[in-house]
Design an enzyme around this catalytic site. Structure first.
Site, PDB file in Angstrom:
ATOM      1  N   PHE A  66       3.708 -22.222  -9.459  1.00  0.00           N
ATOM      2  CA  PHE A  66       2.358 -22.164  -9.070  1.00  0.00           C
ATOM      3  C   PHE A  66       1.907 -20.917  -8.764  1.00  0.00           C
ATOM      4  CE2 PHE A  66       4.415 -26.217  -7.677  1.00  0.00           C
ATOM      5  CZ  PHE A  66       3.471 -27.108  -7.983  1.00  0.00           C
ATOM      6  N   HIS A  67       1.606 -20.286  -9.895  1.00  0.00           N
ATOM      7  CA  HIS A  67       1.093 -18.836  -9.978  1.00  0.00           C
ATOM      8  C   HIS A  67       0.968 -18.646 -11.534  1.00  0.00           C
ATOM      9  CE1 HIS A  67       5.535 -17.786  -9.846  1.00  0.00           C
ATOM     10  NE2 HIS A  67       4.850 -17.204 -11.064  1.00  0.00           N
ATOM     11  N   ALA A  68       0.254 -17.686 -11.525  1.00  0.00           N
ATOM     12  CA  ALA A  68       0.118 -16.711 -12.949  1.00  0.00           C
ATOM     13  C   ALA A  68       0.443 -15.300 -12.489  1.00  0.00           C
ATOM     14  CB  ALA A  68      -1.295 -16.981 -13.472  1.00  0.00           C
ATOM     15  N   ARG A  93       1.731 -21.221 -14.241  1.00  0.00           N
ATOM     16  CA  ARG A  93       2.775 -22.118 -14.891  1.00  0.00           C
ATOM     17  C   ARG A  93       3.305 -22.627 -13.314  1.00  0.00           C
ATOM     18  NH1 ARG A  93       5.032 -16.859 -15.538  1.00  0.00           N
ATOM     19  NH2 ARG A  93       2.976 -16.478 -16.537  1.00  0.00           N
TER      20      ARG A  93
END
Ligand code: TYD
Length: 136
Positions: free
Chosen positions: A49-51, A96
């Site tokens: 839950f981040h880029a 992602r």
């Protein structure tokens, strides 16, 4: 550059079994500064839950399997890693999420930079803003 792709590693081996080698510039298109691995992931857990702003990564399910959701701000795609002879290369602004870890999954990640919390974008709306700004 923003992209992700599956890389098929050449498997070396003989009658004793298989061997895969990853070196800077060979199977991994970046200098490897950090390695981490995710294992013993509990049932139903979703991670990521981040880029990242600058980081390049290669993720390999060296054992077991897991699913990546990859999102470039326009479309979301599911990629399942099931085999140690495949790596998922991710570069640039890609959101992602990881899920469906098999109980035996060992996910090894090679990274182009040392750990830096400032390189993370953990808010999806900010990610979308960054994608928009990157195009302007
Ligand atoms: P995080 O990146 O949030 O995990 P995921 O995206 O897979 O869900 O990392 C979890 C914790 O581990 C967080 O406190 C940061 C720390 N961490 C490091 O110290 N070094 C590292 O190389 C990584 C990837 C995480």
């Amino acid at each position: 550059m923003t992209k992700y792709e599956i890389v098929n590693f050449k498997t070396l081996g003989d009658e004793r079994g298989s061997l895969i080698a990853i070196e800077e510039g060979y199977n991994a298109p970046f200098d490897i500064k950090r390695v981490y691995y995710i294992f013993d992931t509990k049932k139903g857990v979703e991670r990521g839950f981040h880029a990242h702003v600058n980081l390049k990564q290669m993720a390999i399910a060296v054992k077991g399997s897991c699913t990546f959701i990859l999102d470039n701000g326009k479309k979301r795609e599911k990629v399942k890693l099931t085999n140690p002879n495949q790596g998922l290369f991710i570069e640039g602004l890609i959101w992602r999420e990881m899920k469906d870890f098999s109980s035996d999954c060992v996910l090894v990640v090679l990274a182009s930079e040392h750990f830096d919390e400032h390189d993370y974008i953990r808010d999806y709306d900010i990610f979308l803003e960054e994608v928009k700004n990157a195009k302007n």
